[in-house]
Design a protein around this motif. Structure first.
Motif, short mmCIF file in Angstrom:
data_model
loop_
_atom_site.label_atom_id
_atom_site.label_comp_id
_atom_site.label_asym_id
_atom_site.label_seq_id
_atom_site.Cartn_x
_atom_site.Cartn_y
_atom_site.Cartn_z
N GLN A 74 -80.62 -85.66 23.33
CA GLN A 74 -79.65 -84.99 24.20
C GLN A 74 -80.35 -84.05 25.15
O GLN A 74 -81.35 -83.42 24.81
N THR A 77 -83.12 -86.22 30.93
CA THR A 77 -82.74 -86.89 32.17
C THR A 77 -83.71 -88.04 32.37
O THR A 77 -84.92 -87.87 32.33
N TRP A 94 -71.40 -98.24 32.96
CA TRP A 94 -71.67 -97.38 31.81
C TRP A 94 -70.38 -97.00 31.11
O TRP A 94 -69.39 -96.64 31.74
N ILE A 97 -70.42 -92.20 29.46
CA ILE A 97 -71.13 -91.13 30.17
C ILE A 97 -70.17 -90.52 31.19
O ILE A 97 -69.77 -91.17 32.16
N LEU A 124 -78.40 -87.17 30.41
CA LEU A 124 -77.81 -87.43 29.10
C LEU A 124 -77.37 -86.10 28.49
O LEU A 124 -78.03 -85.52 27.64
N VAL A 152 -78.06 -91.62 22.30
CA VAL A 152 -78.50 -90.26 22.60
C VAL A 152 -78.34 -89.45 21.32
O VAL A 152 -77.22 -89.28 20.83
N SER A 241 -68.05 -92.54 22.03
CA SER A 241 -69.13 -91.62 22.40
C SER A 241 -68.76 -90.15 22.29
O SER A 241 -69.55 -89.29 22.71
#
Length: 444
Positions: A74, A77, A94, A97, A124, A152, A241
């Motif tokens: 986490q 980038t 995606w 996100i 992220l 992540v 997520s």
């Protein structure tokens, strides 16, 4: 206590999605240097579609020449590179996100032509199980478009011995035995073939009281699925997520719409030397896709671990202001493309009238009505939403970005419009011949 195997019908699938929501996981670990990179190659690759079939060249997304699942920490980038080695335009879509307009397909990212490379930065900010695919432009092509998971990891690791990704995909073959893409191709197709991490079935061996994290991803092109996990408690940690207050899945059952993700933990509490089965249900004949074997070795610990703490949630509001919300009626497109405000992704343009415009920071309530005779999937880009109660006086205690709406049914969802930009919404029928449809909205 021994549970009976779960028998699920299509009706169970629809009800479950509205209410709920294998080999060792391969990892490409993020390195400590900056910037971090991720190279995705869309390319044909050999795949065994069944024990009685030879390898077939299928379209795939691969990382560094392999099918391994990329993993990062986490707050990383990533400098992402997508090379399109397929004979058709490709843009990444995606799932999960939020709030990054620069990665939004069709509004910010134009499709990469065959042989072309696209590069962009991918922040992220939230830990979780994410999915990217190349399916926005995939209807009616020569083959099904590929999908890839991305993990992540939390800043503070979850206490588990193993962390496994289970990417479930469906394949359909034409009369010549070749894979075919969904959409209105007019070709006759056979029954679905399901693979988990590219294999017809998986086997995992655990020790007594070992804790396993399973990241289930429905990467099927069109099918909603249910997973029945026999004789073990299944505790859900996250959906689409985003963290959920940990809860036990009823009867060990998880239900996923196309594109949905569920993170769950399982403790190996059945007797040593026995096996638990994960069975896939799609309204037809059940299929055993995973075997969880508990070895006769010494238990890993004297007793199972305590109930896990909730995962941290950092990017979503605790409350939504429904009283002052912008309310939008959004009938979902039918499989033949009506109402006309929806259209096929290859014809999309932000020159078309948006479904709505919302001021930044305002709550938006969407009334999703399915006028079709077939269940429809709704997917919201760049945001997560709450599924509202029937009386519009509260919401379910989890966040979603994908929802199945039954034939003739109306659902209401609410989200916070926090990031300025143009964003897509998608819908499609849960049937192989149905075409994907898109619209857009603006946060200003």
């Amino acid at each position: 206590m021994t549970r009976c195997p779960v028998q699920l019908t299509r009706r169970h699938l629809l009800a479950g999605i509205g209410a709920a929501a294998v080999g060792p996981a391969a990892a490409i670990r993020a390195q400590p240097q900056n910037p971090q990179t991720l190279a995705l190659d869309a390319t044909p690759a050999p795949l065994l579609l069944g024990p009685d079939r030879g390898e077939t060249a299928v379209w795939s997304l691969r990382t560094g020449g392999s099918s391994k699942t990329p993993r990062f920490r986490q707050d990383a980038t990533i400098d992402l590179t997508l090379h399109n080695g397929l004979p058709a335009p490709l843009v990444l879509n995606w799932h999960g996100i939020d709030g990054v307009p620069s990665i939004e397909p069709l509004t910010a990212r134009r499709p990469a032509s065959p042989g072309e490379t696209d590069r962009y930065s991918l922040p992220l900010r939230q830990a979780g199980t994410f999915l990217c695919d190349g399916r926005l432009l995939g209807d009616g092509l020569a083959q099904s478009s590929p999908a890839q998971a991305l993990i992540v990891e939390e800043r503070t690791p979850v206490e588990v011995e193993r962390d496994e990704v289970m990417l479930i995909e469906d394949w359909r073959l034409d009369v010549e035995g070749l894979p075919i893409a969904p959409g209105a191709s007019g070709k006759k197709v056979g029954a679905p073939l399901y693979l988990v991490n590219g294999k017809p079935s998986l086997d995992l061996t655990l020790r007594t009281n070992e804790r396993l994290r399973l990241r289930f991803i429905n990467a099927c092109q069109r099918n909603a699925i249910a997973l029945g996990i026999q004789n073990l408690d299944v505790r859900v940690l996250a959906i689409d997520s985003q963290p959920a207050e940990p809860f036990l899945a009823r009867n060990g059952r998880l239900v996923l719409a196309p594109g949905s993700r569920i993170d769950a933990v399982i403790d190996a509490t059945i007797p040593a030397g026995t096996t638990s089965t994960i069975t896939l249900h799609d309204g037809g004949s059940p299929r055993e896709i995973v075997q969880l074997h508990v070895s006769a070795d010494k238990p890993l610990r004297p007793a199972p671990l305590p109930t896990p703490a909730p995962l941290p949630s950092e990017n979503l509001p605790t409350r939504l202001d429904l009283k002052t919300a912008l309310r939008v009626d959004m009938p979902l497109a039918s499989s033949v493309g009506t109402p006309t405000s929806w259209g096929p992704p290859p014809h999309f343009s932000t020159g078309l009238t948006p479904a709505f415009r919302a001021k930044r920071g305002r709550t938006v309530v969407l009334t999703l009505t399915n006028p079709a005779a077939t269940p429809m999937v709704f997917h919201l880009h760049g945001h997560h939403f709450r599924l509202l109660d029937r009386l519009d006086d509260g919401w379910k205690p989890f966040w979603l970005d994908t929802l199945l709406v039954d034939a003739g049914q109306t659902q209401r969802v609410a989200f916070a419009a926090e990031v300025v930009g143009p964003w897509l919404v998608e819908t499609m029928a849960v049937e192989w011949s149905a075409r994907r449809q898109v619209r857009w909205f603006a946060v200003e």
